[in-house]
Structure formats: C-alpha cells, structure tokens
Scaffold this active site. Sequence first.
Site, PDB file in Angstrom:
ATOM      1  N   LYS A 231       0.840  -1.206   0.000  1.00 58.18           N
ATOM      2  CA  LYS A 231       0.000   0.000   0.000  1.00 58.18           C
ATOM      3  C   LYS A 231       0.872   1.252   0.000  1.00 58.18           C
ATOM      4  CE  LYS A 231      -3.977   1.699   2.742  1.00 58.18           C
ATOM      5  NZ  LYS A 231      -4.838   1.398   3.920  1.00 58.18           N
TER       6      LYS A 231
ATOM      7  N   LEU B 280      -7.647   8.700   2.604  1.00 56.13           N
ATOM      8  CA  LEU B 280      -7.551   7.346   3.173  1.00 56.13           C
ATOM      9  C   LEU B 280      -8.683   6.972   4.120  1.00 56.13           C
ATOM     10  CD1 LEU B 280      -3.843   7.677   3.444  1.00 56.13           C
ATOM     11  CD2 LEU B 280      -4.724   5.372   3.153  1.00 56.13           C
TER      12      LEU B 280
ATOM     13  N   SER C  91      -9.599   1.687   2.267  1.00 59.52           N
ATOM     14  CA  SER C  91      -8.583   2.494   1.650  1.00 59.52           C
ATOM     15  C   SER C  91      -7.450   1.699   1.019  1.00 59.52           C
ATOM     16  CB  SER C  91      -7.968   3.433   2.687  1.00 59.52           C
ATOM     17  OG  SER C  91      -7.229   2.684   3.651  1.00 59.52           O
TER      18      SER C  91
ATOM     19  N   ILE D 125      -8.231   0.620   9.741  1.00 60.59           N
ATOM     20  CA  ILE D 125      -8.664   1.271  10.983  1.00 60.59           C
ATOM     21  C   ILE D 125     -10.199   1.278  11.074  1.00 60.59           C
ATOM     22  CG2 ILE D 125      -8.797   3.656  10.152  1.00 60.59           C
ATOM     23  CD1 ILE D 125      -7.600   4.552  12.830  1.00 60.59           C
ATOM     24  N   GLY D 126     -10.855   0.949   9.943  1.00 59.29           N
ATOM     25  CA  GLY D 126     -12.309   0.941   9.970  1.00 59.29           C
ATOM     26  C   GLY D 126     -12.867  -0.027   8.925  1.00 59.29           C
ATOM     27  N   GLY D 127     -11.946  -0.748   8.275  1.00 58.05           N
ATOM     28  CA  GLY D 127     -12.366  -1.670   7.223  1.00 58.05           C
ATOM     29  C   GLY D 127     -11.456  -1.614   6.007  1.00 58.05           C
ATOM     30  N   SER D 128     -10.377  -0.843   6.107  1.00 60.84           N
ATOM     31  CA  SER D 128      -9.539  -0.529   4.952  1.00 60.84           C
ATOM     32  C   SER D 128      -8.850  -1.715   4.309  1.00 60.84           C
ATOM     33  CB  SER D 128      -8.477   0.506   5.341  1.00 60.84           C
ATOM     34  OG  SER D 128      -9.061   1.784   5.400  1.00 60.84           O
TER      35      SER D 128
END
Lengths: 496, 496
Positions: free
Chosen positions: A139, A189, A215, A236-239
Amino acid sequence: MAIFPEYQQLVDQKRAKQASLIPPEWRLPKAITDKVSPSSNASAFDLMLEHQILTKEELDITENYTAAALVKSMAAGNLTSLEVTTAFCKRSAVAQQLTNCLTEIFFEKAFERARQLDEYLAKEGVPKGPLHGLPISIKDTYMVEGEYATISYVSKLKLPTATSNSAIVDILLEAGAVLYVKTTVPQTLFVCESFNSIFGTTLNPHRLSLSAGGSTSGEGVLVAFRGSVLGVGSDIGGSARVPALANGTYGFKPSSNRLPYGGQQEILRKGWPGIMPAAGPLASSAEDLTLFTRTVIEARPWLHDATAYHIPWRSVPKKDRLVVGFFPGDELFPVFPPIARALSTAVDKLKAAGHTVKRLTCPPLIAILTTAARSFALDQSGRFGGWLAEAGEEPIKAVSDLIAQMHSGADDISLESVWQFTAEREDILEESAKIWRENELDVLLTPGARGTAVPHGNFGMPIYSIPWNLLDVVGWRFEDEEVLNATEVISEVLNN
Amino acid sequence: MAIFPEYQQLVDQKRAKQASLIPPEWRLPKAITDKVSPSSNASAFDLMLEHQILTKEELDITENYTAAALVKSMAAGNLTSLEVTTAFCKRSAVAQQLTNCLTEIFFEKAFERARQLDEYLAKEGVPKGPLHGLPISIKDTYMVEGEYATISYVSKLKLPTATSNSAIVDILLEAGAVLYVKTTVPQTLFVCESFNSIFGTTLNPHRLSLSAGGSTSGEGVLVAFRGSVLGVGSDIGGSARVPALANGTYGFKPSSNRLPYGGQQEILRKGWPGIMPAAGPLASSAEDLTLFTRTVIEARPWLHDATAYHIPWRSVPKKDRLVVGFFPGDELFPVFPPIARALSTAVDKLKAAGHTVKRLTCPPLIAILTTAARSFALDQSGRFGGWLAEAGEEPIKAVSDLIAQMHSGADDISLESVWQFTAEREDILEESAKIWRENELDVLLTPGARGTAVPHGNFGMPIYSIPWNLLDVVGWRFEDEEVLNATEVISEVLNN
C-alpha cells in the site's frame, strides 16, 4: 476537480512518469485501453484475454500458486525468483492499464533484487528467509526507500522520496521478499472509495464501473486480479477488509499492535488517542494470510518498532470442530441479498462439516458506531482539509461527508469526549466478552459489508467493519493465531 | 483532622469492630501496644519477640517457606491448609497490632475455607489448584464478597459490602487460595504514604516512625513482616514497588493488562485515557512473584475480565547469562547512599557471577516525569477532593500537593493534552526501545526510589518508579516471563 495550475502540472508529470515505467512490450493496445473507464461495465479479466501478454508459464505462476507454494517452489529450485517476479510484474502492469491500481512502479529494482536472491540461493544452498524470492505489493502509505509515498495528496507530490523503509518493509525484505509496486489509496484514506486526485479512479476488475473499495484500494484490485499473490494493507475501519470483499479476495485486520505500523507516511495525527489502526495482509488464500502474519511476528517486530507489542507467535493446532458465532446483521442495516446468501451458504456448509454455529444477537450496531464516531472526531485539527486545500484539491463527496461528520458538534468535542469514548468502549468490550464467554466461541462469522461492490462513490460508512476495529478483531483480542486458524478451516469448508 | 461528627462515629465503630475481630488469645499485652505509635523508633520485629503468640511450628511456617514450598507441602499432606492459615492469621493479627496494616479481617471465613480445602484434598487426592490451601492477603481496593472496600475514604464506610468478587479474586479462589485479610491504602491511593482517615497510620515494621510507603501500604508491611507469604497489590506509579522497597520485600508491576484489574472498587475514573494501572503481587521471594503471575495468567484471565489481554503464559527457559542494563540514577535526582550502595553491590555480584552489566545513560527523568504528569492531569473531575470533602476529611500534605499539581494549569488542560501526552509517550517508548535494541538488554537494574523508607509524610513524588509505568516495565513490554526469570536469577545472585 479544481486543481491549481502548478499542481495539475505535477500530476500530469507524475502520471506520465508512471506510464513510462511500464515497458513498451507490456503495453496493451489502444483498442483495449479505450474500453477502460470508471463508467464501463467491462471486466478486466475479460479484457486481459483479448491480448495475451503473459506467457503460459506466467499465467500458471500467477494463477495456480499460493504464496506459500511459490516460496516452496523457489526454495526447491523449481522456479527462480526472477521468473516469479517477472510474471507478477507483467501481470501488475496489465492490472495497472485495466484498473489503475498502482502508484509507484519499480520493476527494474525488483528484477535486480530477484537476481540477487537467485544467486544467494545458488551460492548458499538455503533460502534467504521464509518469503524467499516472493514478490509482495504494498500500500502506498508504507515507506520504501527511494520511492514516493503521496498517499493520495497532490500536495505530497512535492515531498522527496523515502530515505528509509517502514518497519514492516525492513522485515519483509529481511525475510526475502521482492518489492515491485506500491498501490493506490483513496483521497484522505478515510473513506472506502477508490478515487484520488493524483492517480484518478481505481477500478474494480470484475466490473470497472464498480468501486474497488478502500482504503487499501489498489491492493484489493491487484491481489484479486492476481497481479500480486500477497499484499500489505492496513485497516482502521475496514480498509483491508472492504477492498478484499469488494474485489473478491482475502483480507485480514489483525489485533492492533501485533504487526508493526511504524515509519509510514503520516496518516493519523501523531499522538492519536482513538481506535488504533493495524497493518494487515491481503492474499488469495487464507493460508497466505497466516504465512504473512506468522512471518512478520516471528521476525520479532518489536525489535524494529515500538508500535508492535512483544507478543510472540504461538503455534496453535487447528481445531477440527469450531464454535462459530454467527451475526447475520443488524435490523437497522439489513444486509443485501448477496451477503445474506453468502452467509447462509457458509452457515449450512459449516454445519454440514460438523462445526457448531451459534446465531447471536449482538449489541445494536448503532451504539458501537456512535462510540467509534467519537473516536474519529477526536482529531479536530482539520489536517485532511488542510492538505487538500494546499493543492486546491476538491474533496469527493465521501470525504466532504466524512469531514462534516468529524466536525459536527465540534464545540462539544473536548477532553471529556476522550473519557466518554474510552468509557463506552470499555463497556462494549466487556459486553462483547460476555457473549464470547457464554457461547464459548472460537470465531465470529459476520457480514464484512452491507453489500458487495457498489458503483464508484457510493460506499458510505463501513458499518459492518468498524465494529471489529473497536473490538479489535472477530476472535479474542491478540489471539490472531486462533482467528487465522479458524479462517483457514472455514475457507477450506467453503471452497470444497 | 476535622471530621464531621457523624463520620467520626462511623470511624470509631469501624475501628472497634476491626479490633474485635482479633481473637482475645491473639491480643498483645498493653505493655507492648503502648510502645506502638507513628513516632516510635521501635521495631515491630523486636516487639513481637517480647510476647510469644505464635507456636514454634507457626513461626516455622511463616518464616521458613516460600509460597511455592507451602503449596507443595500442603499438596503432599505434610501441612494442612488449616495449620498454614492459622499461622498466617495469627501473625497477621500481631502485625495489625504492631503496624496497623489491615482493613478487613475475616479469619473465621478463612478457617472454614481451609477446612474445606483440607477435606477436598483428603477426598479427591489432588489439590484444588496451583495455590491449594495458600493464604493470600489482598489490597483493600479488590472486592471480596461480603467484605467492605473503603479504599481510604471515610465516605465509603456508608457503602454496602461487596456482592461479588473482583476478577482476580475469583481466579485466586479457583486456584485454591484462602483469603483472610484486606490491607491498608493511603488517602486517595495516589500518594506513596501510609495514612488514611479511617484506619490511621500504617507503620513500617522495621522502624515504626517510618512510612510503609504506598499505595499498597498494608500489603508491603504484612508481607515483609511475614504475616502474609503472598499478597495482591496494584501499581500505576510505584504502588506495588515502593512499599516493597520501603518494607524490604519483593514487589512486581507486570505489564499493564496482563493481570485482570477489573471489578475493583472505583479508583480511576471510568474511561481513564492515561497510563494504565496493573495488578501485581508482593512476596517474600522472586519465585513467588512468578508463581502468582503464572497462576493468574494460566487461568486465562481474559475469560473473566476484558481488562486482561489474551496473552497466554509462555514457559521460557531461564538465561544463564543475562545482559543487565544498569541505570544508576539521574543527576537531577541523585539516589541516596543506601540505594547507591545496594545497586553497586548488585552490579559487582552480577558481574562476578558472569552476567554482563551495561551502564546506561537513560533519557532525562524529568522529561519522562513531565509526560507522566500530563497523564495524571487528564482527570480534572476533582473526584478525590470531592470524596474527601463528602466526609469532611482533611487532605494530608502529600494529597494537597497532588491535587494542586493535578489542577495546576487546569485552564490549559484540554483535548490537546491527550494528544500531547500520547505523542510524547510514543517518542519515549521509541527512544527507550532503541536503547534496548542497541544494547541487547534482557532487563534493567534501576533504583526503585531515591532512598529507602522515609519518615511518615515525606515520600514525595515516586520519581524512580513512575517512568516504568510510562514505559510499562523494566523489560520488553509483555515479556513479563523474561522479566520474572531475570528477577529470579538476579535475586539468587544477590542472596548468595
């Protein structure tokens, strides 16, 4: 998009430079690339078949091996790293032309590295490490010496290239990996989209008009397209999980602080007191998620980076009979038919294979999401907006929505908000642990998103992934070994 | 001390009730207790010799065994739990009369429990658990069903007794322990003193005019006096280590979140975003610190309490040759001669035993202490003061100083303070990790305090213990197994 003239020039130069890094003999004919656009319903897999660039052997290498199998073949001398690296470089070049999933391209360095590793093996008779010769994509947020890390901001095109590696990059290289490309991320992001102002839109390989998610957008596409067999993302939330789901591959968010997260391009503001992010792999198989996680943890990442806790890898035997908690979704946010169908198929297959599936009533998602939103609102510095404004970048709708949400009720955001967030999280953790204890669960089967891939710009809030950031994975926290084992077991059941 | 009449009555009742719980035949003659006061230079060890209450066998049990040895003897049937429990109850009763170290006394329950355990062993032929029959004393903050937990506040005398156990209490009972007393803490718990308005002053057994340290004050005294062979404390700035040092015994602050901390009387405000506290043992030997920590972690505390991380106990072999980092102190706060002497003796003995000692230049303490102070200032709720005021309790000087310090610059304490604290801690952790990596350290040898025990009311800030709360122990974080191993190795060297 209104971009200041100076920056439009920087963007044009960057994209021209990027295009030039694809060797002419790997370029697709205009007849094909003309069919590529964010509004096309074409499939990149179909388009690839219209013009054969990869040899039969290269197709075999990129399609019929897991990362583990490739490493094994290279260590045994059945394949060279140069052959494998060439195959994935080529296929990633095709992926780039059809889906726009790459940021930095450094094939020449990869070939040189692969040659060195081949020589090393020939000379020493043993592989360099557990990832000997394996091409790994990464990434854009991670630092790779000599490469840029623009992480979607036009303004960051003015920064110099990295002078050192992120901790995880050092570890992967030490383990024998070959790096060859960095992959796209969405604007800021912090949205599950796949557009940014430098590289444009990353397209879903199954249908170009669909978003790649985010992201870890480019990584999701590249791995699903088999332009990479193993990629490094973050979450951090589904990335890591949303792009895996949207493009149809495997993604893993480990417990935070197990894999080293340090030395990346600045994403979160330093001193972040909220939900912690995690580095995590994307791969074409469950066993490769384990290979990656085990390899990095066995390298004792805490010796490289204080963000990694000193929790050694444990060799845990796989359970023959799992107790799987099943969370079918929240009635306020019912999942769409493809997700419901996938889950119910999984439940049936798991039961048929002798596993126990317990349907759970979880705490209402809205409460968890509200607490998570408090975490994201703790950064009131307005950095995203500032970085966008620096280059006159116009925020996409998802980003405007995010910024508005972060700053809504900003007057009430204070030291007390931290206490409130932390206290609520304690309660949620304790409540969740109670469910786990009472049901003696091994792992949770839960929707990764409300639906499958959506048209560009339409993902919305990652309702079904954020909760497991707040709770820190779908197993017991820090029992990543057990979660990966369960993933392998479940994956085998589903694929049979 | 100005205490409202109603509360003075509550205090008097509490102390009368407490005194009545010591069986008449275990009471010391007035001629001895008259010599007990916070201004006396007498030694409790000497005073005990003036009137023999313990039998020869009881002296043997309380003085010549480690906890591990006692458990072994009971499991083998050489001692009964009732014998062992009686011996420690008696000796704790003597300790109480000479040093005022207890809060709650429940000998009768302990005898009943010991009898049950003896029957269990006789019937089942196997011990109940790894702590079978062992009396364990516990800091007042932990909840024991049916007992009070006033944690120093007169106002909390009005609360009912506990209706359930703290998580760690459940685990100890499940492991076969016998609980018999709870022990004193200082006013507010956030000072290293040993006075509170309910129970008065806890006295150092070596010299009654000296402070017992705090906040695990009573536990430090009781274990040093051999009125307990193993005690449960806690530590957020030195609370387990300072009393261990002041009274001359062993204390351990594990990495936070390894031992369960949940279900205690409210100490930290819920949602605490600062340096995390840790439960930790006090014992008469290094090996008993390990016994305690291993036993609790092997009970999988995360199944009981979400504050305990899922980090299983690892059986790690002891190293024959340690690399010990030696931090002799900070020049701004030079240690006093007894500490300097103890450290230099330790260094000499370690070197003579073949270990490597590397003298380190650590980051200046003042920077670490400033960051730690930011953490403590995050609670601006004024709860301590409120609880004191509720009963008209006058704060002791150490508490006034603490409250003043916490609220100094209160106008500047905001959400930004959390960011600042977290960011500074990140830097300190990374800087410290660098020193560890470069020197390949196993463990750190460092002053536990600037001096040994001080007269009551004079401890000041725990300069030499707070840094290891910020850094989370003197080894690699979460490598408590290695730290305990090293402690055992070092202890053996020093005691030889």
